[in-house]
Design a protein around this motif. Structure first.
Motif, short mmCIF file in Angstrom:
data_model
loop_
_atom_site.label_atom_id
_atom_site.label_comp_id
_atom_site.label_asym_id
_atom_site.label_seq_id
_atom_site.Cartn_x
_atom_site.Cartn_y
_atom_site.Cartn_z
N ASP A 192 10.13 -24.33 -6.35
CA ASP A 192 10.32 -25.25 -7.47
C ASP A 192 10.80 -26.60 -6.97
O ASP A 192 11.62 -26.69 -6.05
CB ASP A 192 11.34 -24.67 -8.46
N THR B 243 12.26 -30.46 -8.38
CA THR B 243 12.85 -31.21 -9.49
C THR B 243 12.37 -32.66 -9.44
O THR B 243 12.34 -33.27 -8.36
CB THR B 243 14.38 -31.18 -9.42
N PRO C 89 3.12 -27.39 -13.72
CA PRO C 89 4.32 -27.87 -14.42
C PRO C 89 5.37 -26.76 -14.51
O PRO C 89 5.04 -25.58 -14.69
CB PRO C 89 3.79 -28.26 -15.80
N ALA C 90 6.62 -27.14 -14.37
CA ALA C 90 7.75 -26.22 -14.50
C ALA C 90 8.89 -26.95 -15.17
O ALA C 90 8.86 -28.18 -15.30
CB ALA C 90 8.17 -25.68 -13.13
N ARG C 91 9.92 -26.22 -15.59
CA ARG C 91 11.03 -26.83 -16.29
C ARG C 91 11.74 -27.84 -15.39
O ARG C 91 12.21 -27.51 -14.31
CB ARG C 91 12.03 -25.77 -16.74
N GLY C 92 11.77 -29.09 -15.82
CA GLY C 92 12.44 -30.13 -15.05
C GLY C 92 11.66 -30.64 -13.86
O GLY C 92 12.18 -31.45 -13.10
N SER D 260 6.07 -26.66 -9.81
CA SER D 260 6.15 -25.54 -8.88
C SER D 260 4.92 -25.57 -7.98
O SER D 260 3.80 -25.81 -8.45
CB SER D 260 6.20 -24.22 -9.66
#
Length: 530
Positions: free
Chosen positions: A367, A369, A356-359, A362
């Motif tokens: 990354d 989206t 999990p990564a922001r938005g 990864s």
């Protein structure tokens, strides 16, 4: 200094207490064997053998592996000494017991298992503490000090076993885990005993230097030889089904288009689902083309084809349709070539799971989206599939894309399993050349790279042409068929054309937009646990 040859394993032999046939143990750590003559399951206790059960006959799956085959992994030699056949609602799979050459370290219990059309080598490891109770599928969990995602929770039945095994084979619950390092973990629960923990990585059979595989007198594999003449009666019309792949679990009858479940032996297929014939795929089944998967150009053959669509949450929502071609390479396994409204993509299932990564997520230093989350279902299939494919199979899909739009990830959840797949966009001309396609093929002109934000001129041209076409359509709305482009491209009986006509009748736009299925759920849509 020359490397010393690995020490030979100490072999131990005794007579089967049931039939008297010789039973041999190649490893002192093995406690169980299945007699090759009477199928008795035997437990070793010191210098004595006792019968503790009876194993079913191994079903014929045409695997190229067999007991006694040898290979190398991470610089060490191994031999295949045993096999367990398991099954669940997700299908059946093999787990081959490997015995590594003795060395300075104590050899660990190792397995070579099937994993969504590919292979994984796993090593068992001790657990310092009991693992936590597995949360729901797709949720995080910490085991052995590492962060994982729960990929599947299944009740694994014991189908059969043969050879030498580290413990008596039993049915039980299996929790499969995956992480961002491309690893797959497995917790096998047994009544009254601590869970068995193993960690594995994806491998290609071509990289294992395998010898002693099952071959015929002519040198071809047993799978190749038997499949040349293998025929199973279609349960719908009786026509012969002739699968080409040992891994196939479902196949479409060329005579009546029924989707049949293939048996594990030579008997008649039992289950089937009728379906309309539909239109032929743009790339014919059996066509071979050279594509670079994981950076290495290889020959890939189209063995399966399915049409899918998203499931609108509201009756007024637009619906998307896409096509997936299942590709097969004898040594590399399976890949998916996906045709959507936004262009083509080439993807494979992942052994691990993105972090999990922001938005978004990864994966391997890149990354992604999150773009869309939607339900999807299968509407038409042709050919063969390594998982039990079903018409109207429904999955929950979440699509992700890299910042430049060139790399894609997809997460599919169906029942007790989550499958991740990843790859990248593919120019339409690459697909055309790879598979030798000639003549008009309108969908192949939809090249995803043409819609990148950096290509302003081309984008403006496309928008201008769209406005011209829209104006022309409005002028002829009273006298013509507004859905004629879909009829010309996909045929009068296609889902695209029927959906367009339905939209017109309901008063909405006849345009079938990209909606939630822009990337088209390009992962495997199922697959086996192992």
């Amino acid at each position: 200094m020359a490397d010393q040859a690995p020490a030979a394993q100490r072999r131990w032999r005794a007579a089967c207490p049931n039939c008297g046939a010789p039973v041999e143990f190649a490893s002192a750590a093995s406690t169980t064997a299945v007699c090759g003559f009477c199928r008795s399951t035997l437990l070793r206790d010191g210098e004595a053998l006792s019968q503790i059960g009876q194993s079913a006959e191994i079903f014929e799956d045409y695997s190229p592996l067999q007991l006694g085959a040898t290979g190398r992994y991470m610089g060490r030699g191994f031999a295949v000494v045993g096999r367990v056949q398991r099954g669940s609602e997700l299908g059946n799979w093999n787990e081959w017991h490997l015995l590594f050459d003795a060395g300075p370290e104590t050899p660990r219990v190792a397995w070579l298992s099937e994993d969504n059309g590919q292979f994984v080598i796993s090593l068992e490891a001790p657990l310092a503490e009991a693992p936590p109770e597995a949360p729901g599928v797709g949720l995080p969990i910490t085991v052995a000090g590492q962060r994982w995602q729960v990929a599947a929770v299944v009740e694994a039945a014991l189908r059969a076993a043969e050879g030498e095994l580290p413990r008596p084979p039993k049915a039980g619950r299996v929790v499969e885990l995956r992480n961002a390092q491309g690893e797959v973990g497995s917790l096998e629960y047994r009544v009254g005993q601590p869970p068995v923990w193993s960690i594995g990585r994806s491998v290609a059979l071509a990289d294992l230097a395998l010898e002693g595989l099952r071959t015929t007198a002519e040198g071809e594999s047993v799978a190749e030889a038997k499949f040349k003449g293998r025929a199973i009666a279609c349960p719908s019309c009786g026509a012969p089904l002739e699968p080409k792949l040992a891994q196939s679990k479902s196949m479409v009858c060329a005579q009546c288009s029924a989707v049949a479940d293939l048996p594990e032996g030579e008997s008649k297929a039992l289950g089937f689902t009728p379906q309309d014939r539909g239109l032929p795929p743009l790339i014919p089944l059996g066509r071979t083309g050279t594509l670079a998967v994981d950076g290495k150009p290889e020959a890939w053959t189209v063995v399966g084809y399915q049409e899918r669509c998203d499931i609108p949450e509201d009756a007024d929502d637009e619906q998307s349709f896409w096509r997936e071609y299942l590709l097969y390479n004898r040594l590399a396994g399976f890949a998916f070539l996906v045709d959507t409204r936004e262009g083509w993509s080439l993807v494979r299932t992942l052994t691990g799971a993105p972090a999990p990564a922001r938005g978004g997520v990864s994966w391997q230093g890149r990354d992604y989206t999150q773009r869309w989350t939607y339900g999807a279902k299968t509407t038409h299939v042709l050919g063969e599939f390594y998982w039990p494919v079903r018409l109207d199979d429904r999955v929950q899909v979440t699509d992700f894309a890299s910042r430049d739009g060139q790399y894609l990830l997809s997460r599919e959840q169906q029942g007790p399993e989550v499958t991740w797949s990843g790859g990248g966009v593919l120019p339409a001309e690459t697909v055309r050349k790879a598979f030798g396609l000639v003549g008009p093929a309108v969908p192949f002109e939809r090249d995803a790279s043409a819609f990148k934000s950096g290509n302003t001129l081309l984008r403006n041209i496309v928008i201008g042409l769209f406005l011209v076409v829209l104006l022309f359509a409005l002028l002829r709305a009273c006298s013509g068929d507004d859905c004629q482009p879909y009829k010309d491209s996909f045929g009068e009986n296609s889902n695209e054309y029927r959906q367009c006509r339905a939209n017109l009748r309901s008063g909405s736009s006849g345009y079938v937009g990209s909606g939630g299925g822009s990337y088209g759920g390009y992962s495997s849509g199922g697959g086996g646990h192992k």
